[in-house]
Design a protein around this motif. Structure first.
Motif, mmCIF file in Angstrom:
data_model
loop_
_atom_site.group_PDB
_atom_site.id
_atom_site.type_symbol
_atom_site.label_atom_id
_atom_site.label_comp_id
_atom_site.label_asym_id
_atom_site.label_seq_id
_atom_site.Cartn_x
_atom_site.Cartn_y
_atom_site.Cartn_z
ATOM 1 N N GLU A 1 0.973 -1.176 0.155
ATOM 2 C CA GLU A 1 0.368 0.202 0.473
ATOM 3 C C GLU A 1 1.015 1.061 -0.135
ATOM 4 O O GLU A 1 0.325 2.276 -0.145
ATOM 5 N N VAL A 2 2.438 1.564 0.448
ATOM 6 C CA VAL A 2 3.464 2.478 0.468
ATOM 7 C C VAL A 2 4.120 2.191 -0.210
ATOM 8 O O VAL A 2 4.724 0.857 -0.262
ATOM 9 N N LEU A 3 4.383 2.962 -0.949
ATOM 10 C CA LEU A 3 6.013 2.528 -1.675
ATOM 11 C C LEU A 3 6.770 3.822 -1.064
ATOM 12 O O LEU A 3 6.705 4.939 -0.705
ATOM 13 N N GLU A 4 8.339 3.447 -1.178
ATOM 14 C CA GLU A 4 8.884 4.962 -0.719
ATOM 15 C C GLU A 4 10.334 4.923 -2.096
ATOM 16 O O GLU A 4 10.882 3.502 -2.405
ATOM 17 N N VAL A 5 10.196 5.914 -2.239
ATOM 18 C CA VAL A 5 10.322 6.079 -4.075
ATOM 19 C C VAL A 5 11.405 7.166 -4.164
ATOM 20 O O VAL A 5 11.120 8.174 -3.106
ATOM 21 N N GLU A 6 12.702 7.118 -4.364
ATOM 22 C CA GLU A 6 13.973 8.436 -4.899
ATOM 23 C C GLU A 6 13.596 8.780 -6.162
ATOM 24 O O GLU A 6 13.663 8.719 -7.201
ATOM 25 N N GLY A 7 14.417 10.347 -5.935
ATOM 26 C CA GLY A 7 14.102 11.410 -7.093
ATOM 27 C C GLY A 7 13.434 12.265 -8.006
ATOM 28 O O GLY A 7 13.230 11.830 -9.244
ATOM 29 N N ILE A 8 12.116 11.850 -7.221
ATOM 30 C CA ILE A 8 11.449 12.213 -7.844
ATOM 31 C C ILE A 8 10.765 14.037 -7.640
ATOM 32 O O ILE A 8 10.736 14.589 -6.300
ATOM 33 N N ARG A 9 10.216 13.931 -9.204
ATOM 34 C CA ARG A 9 10.494 15.811 -9.113
ATOM 35 C C ARG A 9 8.828 15.991 -9.472
ATOM 36 O O ARG A 9 8.449 17.606 -8.592
ATOM 37 N N SER A 10 7.871 15.442 -9.671
ATOM 38 C CA SER A 10 6.909 15.736 -10.242
ATOM 39 C C SER A 10 5.720 14.968 -9.535
ATOM 40 O O SER A 10 5.997 13.349 -9.902
ATOM 41 N N VAL A 11 4.056 14.906 -10.067
ATOM 42 C CA VAL A 11 4.064 14.414 -9.606
ATOM 43 C C VAL A 11 2.951 13.172 -10.951
ATOM 44 O O VAL A 11 3.338 11.738 -10.712
ATOM 45 N N GLU A 12 3.819 13.644 -11.901
ATOM 46 C CA GLU A 12 4.223 12.408 -13.574
ATOM 47 C C GLU A 12 5.810 11.439 -12.880
ATOM 48 O O GLU A 12 4.672 10.839 -13.772
ATOM 49 N N GLU A 13 6.550 12.476 -12.909
ATOM 50 C CA GLU A 13 7.002 11.396 -12.199
ATOM 51 C C GLU A 13 6.994 10.127 -11.591
ATOM 52 O O GLU A 13 6.971 8.864 -11.680
ATOM 53 N N ALA A 14 6.164 10.170 -10.446
ATOM 54 C CA ALA A 14 5.814 9.197 -9.632
ATOM 55 C C ALA A 14 4.740 8.631 -10.171
ATOM 56 O O ALA A 14 5.338 7.491 -9.581
ATOM 57 N N ILE A 15 3.847 8.827 -11.034
ATOM 58 C CA ILE A 15 2.594 7.833 -11.726
ATOM 59 C C ILE A 15 3.962 7.337 -12.526
ATOM 60 O O ILE A 15 3.239 6.187 -12.606
ATOM 61 N N LYS A 16 4.473 7.497 -13.552
ATOM 62 C CA LYS A 16 5.443 6.643 -14.458
ATOM 63 C C LYS A 16 5.937 5.727 -13.976
ATOM 64 O O LYS A 16 6.514 4.646 -14.157
ATOM 65 N N ARG A 17 6.240 6.442 -12.122
ATOM 66 C CA ARG A 17 7.982 5.555 -11.956
ATOM 67 C C ARG A 17 6.615 4.433 -11.250
ATOM 68 O O ARG A 17 7.373 3.202 -11.311
#
Length: 94
Positions: free
Chosen positions: A26-42
């Motif tokens: 339910e919770v992901l931890e990701v690095e290097g995200i600068r925008s909502v779009e990048e988060a969705i793509k990741r």
């Protein structure tokens, strides 16, 4: 106080419903995200879930993206340290 952009900071992304089920968490931890779009793509790149997130050139109709309690309409919007992003697929009832 100005918020820091998430260059190498860890961002938490909450997944709801079927998307959380497919991802297995339910919770992901990701690095290097600068925008909502990048988060969705990741998220889409993880476990090859792009097919359930994207349809053609955009998101499936009814996808709900919430940043800090507000529905996101501009996916280029920058994210900052401490932001909360929630992604959920459309739901159906019956």
């Amino acid at each position: 106080m100005a918020q820091k952009l998430l260059n190498n900071k860890v961002m938490r992304i909450r997944l709801l419903g079927y998307l959380a089920y497919v991802m297995g968490e339910e919770v992901l931890e990701v690095e290097g995200i600068r925008s909502v779009e990048e988060a969705i793509k990741r998220v889409a790149d993880m476990k090859d879930t792009g097919g359930i997130i994207f349809s053609g050139n955009g998101l499936w109709e009814g996808m709900l993206i919430i940043l800090n309690g507000e529905v996101v309409e501009d996916f280029k919007k920058q994210v900052h340290e401490g932001d909360e992003l929630i992604i959920t697929l459309p739901t159906a009832g019956g």
